[in-house]
Scaffold this motif. Structure first.
Motif, PDB file in Angstrom:
ATOM      1  N   THR A 187       0.806  -1.215   0.000  1.00  0.00           N
ATOM      2  CA  THR A 187       0.000   0.000   0.000  1.00  0.00           C
ATOM      3  C   THR A 187       0.841   1.268   0.000  1.00  0.00           C
ATOM      4  N   GLU A 188       2.061   1.183   0.507  1.00  0.00           N
ATOM      5  CA  GLU A 188       2.864   2.380   0.712  1.00  0.00           C
ATOM      6  C   GLU A 188       3.187   3.056  -0.613  1.00  0.00           C
ATOM      7  N   ALA A 189       2.696   4.283  -0.741  1.00  0.00           N
ATOM      8  CA  ALA A 189       2.885   5.058  -1.956  1.00  0.00           C
ATOM      9  C   ALA A 189       3.984   6.085  -1.751  1.00  0.00           C
ATOM     10  N   PHE A 190       4.877   6.178  -2.722  1.00  0.00           N
ATOM     11  CA  PHE A 190       5.990   7.117  -2.670  1.00  0.00           C
ATOM     12  C   PHE A 190       5.780   8.166  -3.748  1.00  0.00           C
ATOM     13  N   PHE A 191       5.801   9.419  -3.325  1.00  0.00           N
ATOM     14  CA  PHE A 191       5.472  10.525  -4.218  1.00  0.00           C
ATOM     15  C   PHE A 191       6.701  11.159  -4.845  1.00  0.00           C
ATOM     16  N   GLY A 192       6.489  11.698  -6.048  1.00  0.00           N
ATOM     17  CA  GLY A 192       7.487  12.541  -6.671  1.00  0.00           C
ATOM     18  C   GLY A 192       7.348  13.964  -6.153  1.00  0.00           C
ATOM     19  N   GLN A 193       8.178  14.862  -6.704  1.00  0.00           N
ATOM     20  CA  GLN A 193       8.161  16.253  -6.245  1.00  0.00           C
ATOM     21  C   GLN A 193       6.999  17.035  -6.831  1.00  0.00           C
ATOM     22  N   GLY A 194       6.383  16.485  -7.867  1.00  0.00           N
ATOM     23  CA  GLY A 194       5.218  17.140  -8.441  1.00  0.00           C
ATOM     24  C   GLY A 194       5.547  18.047  -9.613  1.00  0.00           C
ATOM     25  N   THR A 195       4.528  18.329 -10.381  1.00  0.00           N
ATOM     26  CA  THR A 195       4.597  19.327 -11.451  1.00  0.00           C
ATOM     27  C   THR A 195       3.627  20.436 -11.104  1.00  0.00           C
ATOM     28  N   ARG A 196       4.153  21.639 -10.979  1.00  0.00           N
ATOM     29  CA  ARG A 196       3.305  22.804 -10.676  1.00  0.00           C
ATOM     30  C   ARG A 196       2.792  23.367 -11.990  1.00  0.00           C
ATOM     31  N   LEU A 197       1.502  23.200 -12.259  1.00  0.00           N
ATOM     32  CA  LEU A 197       0.868  23.702 -13.482  1.00  0.00           C
ATOM     33  C   LEU A 197       0.109  24.981 -13.180  1.00  0.00           C
TER      34      LEU A 197
END
Lengths: 112, 112
Positions: free
Chosen positions: B99-109
């Motif tokens: 279940t453990e989800a690892f996130f990226g830094q994201g894209t700011r749109l």
């Protein structure tokens, strides 16, 4: 969309104090996750909880999966400046699915 | 092991245009999910892909779509951009059965 009720929304504490935040829901969750997000970054996983009543620690952080499976709390002991950020709880409704439901976040500010 | 990588980090688009965001999961992770984060709505689930197939979908209009490639990399597309699509788009990956989800830094749109 569905959200978890996370409280408090913000906290202003002195360095060295303990912190407590919680999440509640009307739905039963299979898994609870706690994340920390710094400005401009993605959430970082802190603790994962899988069983009702489970108590798990990660350094100064302790989290518990509520016995009703509808709530969870996170404690931070002896806060330090790098604990500043936004903390999110997330619940997994459907086993095996990645569809996480997030709380609104708790913004932690620490006065040195 | 490299973390989740999202490109680009920042994007400015005009209303009515379309945009494609990219996500490379952690090596070995076959599940990729996308989330939208806004100040008003918080973190909202968009969709999840596993083995090139969409497994779950959130409550977003059909203008939001995605796909996953055989190497598990994923793209998200938003067509006919609206001002309200301005957000941080986050990608998360996880191991099969975990279940453990690892996130990226994201894209700011930002849509102007």
């Amino acid at each position: 969309g569905q959200q978890l009720n996370q409280s408090p929304q913000s906290m202003f504490i002195q360095e060295g104090e303990d912190v407590s935040m919680n999440c509640t829901s009307s739905s039963i969750f299979n898994t609870w996750l706690w994340y920390k997000q710094d400005p401009g970054e993605g959430p970082v996983l802190l603790i994962a909880l899988y069983k009702a009543g489970e108590l798990t620690s990660n350094g100064r952080l302790t989290a518990q999966f509520g016995t009703t499976r509808k709530d969870s709390f996170l404690n931070i002991s002896a806060s330090i400046p790098s604990d500043v950020g936004i903390y999110f709880c997330a619940g997994q409704l459907i086993q095996g699915a990645q569809k996480l439901v997030f709380g609104q976040g708790t913004r932690l500010t620490i006065n040195p | 092991k490299a973390g989740v990588t999202q490109t680009p980090r920042y994007l400015i688009k005009t209303r009515g245009q379309q945009v494609t965001l990219s996500c490379s999961p952690i090596s070995g992770h076959r599940s990729v999910s996308w989330y939208q984060q806004t100040p008003g709505q918080g973190l909202q689930f968009l969709f999840e892909y596993f083995s090139e197939t969409q497994r779950n979908k959130g409550n977003f209009p059909g203008r939001f779509s995605g796909r996953q490639f055989s190497n598990s990399r994923s793209e998200m597309n938003v067509s006919t951009l609206e001002l309200g699509d301005s957000a941080l788009y986050l990608c998360a990956s996880r191991q099969t059965g975990n279940t453990e989800a690892f996130f990226g830094q994201g894209t700011r749109l930002t849509v102007v």
